[in-house]
Design an enzyme around this catalytic site. Structure first.
Site, PDB file in Angstrom:
ATOM      1  N   SER A   1     -40.012  41.081 -39.799  1.00 59.04           N
ATOM      2  CA  SER A   1     -41.335  40.866 -40.813  1.00 59.04           C
ATOM      3  C   SER A   1     -40.674  39.707 -41.796  1.00 59.04           C
ATOM      4  O   SER A   1     -39.466  40.176 -42.280  1.00 59.04           O
ATOM      5  CB  SER A   1     -41.830  42.078 -41.323  1.00 59.04           C
ATOM      6  OG  SER A   1     -42.704  41.580 -42.319  1.00 59.04           O
TER       7      SER A   1
ATOM      8  N   TYR B   1     -40.643  50.341 -45.494  1.00 57.23           N
ATOM      9  CA  TYR B   1     -41.028  49.367 -44.274  1.00 57.23           C
ATOM     10  C   TYR B   1     -39.973  47.923 -44.322  1.00 57.23           C
ATOM     11  O   TYR B   1     -39.428  47.735 -43.436  1.00 57.23           O
ATOM     12  CB  TYR B   1     -42.169  48.970 -44.471  1.00 57.23           C
ATOM     13  CG  TYR B   1     -42.708  47.899 -43.237  1.00 57.23           C
ATOM     14  CD1 TYR B   1     -43.056  48.269 -41.955  1.00 57.23           C
ATOM     15  CD2 TYR B   1     -42.994  46.544 -43.538  1.00 57.23           C
ATOM     16  CE1 TYR B   1     -43.406  47.215 -40.785  1.00 57.23           C
ATOM     17  CE2 TYR B   1     -43.395  45.632 -42.787  1.00 57.23           C
ATOM     18  CZ  TYR B   1     -43.532  46.039 -41.457  1.00 57.23           C
ATOM     19  OH  TYR B   1     -44.113  45.144 -40.443  1.00 57.23           O
TER      20      TYR B   1
END
Ligand SMILES: NC(=O)c1ccc[n+]([C@@H]2O[C@H](COP(=O)([O-])OP(=O)(O)OC[C@H]3O[C@@H](n4cnc5c(N)ncnc54)[C@H](OP(=O)(O)O)[C@@H]3O)[C@@H](O)[C@H]2O)c1
Length: 243
Positions: free
Chosen positions: A139, A152
């Site tokens: 990501s 995350y």
């Protein structure tokens, strides 16, 4: 189309990006196996449509024996494991000071331990075959800061760093490993973003649009095609927001 006639494992293919990757890779003439903790109607539809070329199992990515057995089963069914896409993950939408220990552990387990176990099981097969492609879905959060996503983001930064070290371990055995790092795209995971947050992200994106599943598929497809000599790289699919 770049991949064809490959045996491919995509983790977390029951919905979201994973489901799109599975569907498109099947359409291109590959054999695809996927797992998730729960079955969705799409899994039954793909079984009906593609028969033996598609395989789904209910499996938790952190179940060590289950993951090893899954990879062995896929190798038996399909004859090889040519590519793995580490896609399964969970998100976070909380400042760290409000994030409880169980949530931190769950993100670390699913987003770090899970893909590491699947990669470990797959590279053992790929070493014997002398070829293989691994693509981690990372990501932009792994490289840029976004509030509410600290754990995350750390898990995605881990995937990038682990991939670079692993490229040094397995490159000579004919295995390539890379990360594809999307910007925000529409899915259950990103549904926590409020419309005004999405509008801000779009405004800050040079291309003026968020990535979609198909944009990301095109890059994943190329990365696992084994035709590029791309090794140890993080490829951003984000409309330029990290540029
Ligand atoms: N959405 C975004 O904006 C965005 C942006 C950048 C990167 N990404 C990354 O893109 C990937 C796909 O995200 P998405 O938005 O498509 O997510 P999603 O819609 O929430 O789908 C996640 C998939 O992973 C599976 N999964 C989750 N935990 C699992 C576990 N413990 N064991 C096995 N399967 C598990 C889910 O099924 P079950 O829940 O049934 O297990 C589901 O199939 C992820 O790696 C995510 O971090 C997303």
């Amino acid at each position: 189309m770049h991949t064809k006639d490959q045996s491919i494992i995509v983790s977390g293919g029951s919905r979201g990006l994973g489901l799109h990757l599975v569907s498109r890779l099947l359409e291109s003439g590959n054999r695809v196996a996927t797992f998730a903790r729960s079955r969705t109607p799409a899994m039954d539809r793909l079984s009906g449509e593609y028969g033996d070329a598609f395989h789904f199992t209910e499996l938790d990515a952190v179940d060590v024996d289950g993951v090893n057995a899954f990879v062995a089963d896929v190798a038996n069914r399909f004859g090889s494991v040519d590519s793995v896409v580490n896609n399964a993950a969970i998100g976070q939408d909380q400042l760290l000071m409000h994030t409880d220990v169980d949530t931190i552990r769950r993100i670390v387990d699913i987003n770090i331990v899970g893909p590491t176990l699947l990669t470990r099981a797959a590279i053992k097969r790929m070493m014997l075959q002398g070829s293989g492609n691994i693509c981690n879905i990372s990501s932009i959060c792994g490289s840029r800061g976004y509030a509410g996503l600290s754990v995350y983001a750390g898990s995605k930064g881990y995937l990038d760093a682990m991939m670079r070290a692993l490229a040094r371990e397995v490159g000579e055995a004919g295995i390539n490993i890379n990360c594809v790092a999307p910007g925000f795209f529409e899915s259950e995971m990103s549904s926590v973003l409020r419309p005004e947050q999405l509008a801000t992200i779009k405004r800050r994106t040079p291309s003026g649009q968020l990535s979609n599943d198909e944009n990301i598929f095109k890059v994943v497809d190329l990365v696992i095609s084994g035709t590029t000599n791309m090794q140890g790289q993080v490829v951003f699919v984000d409309g330029g927001i990290t540029s």
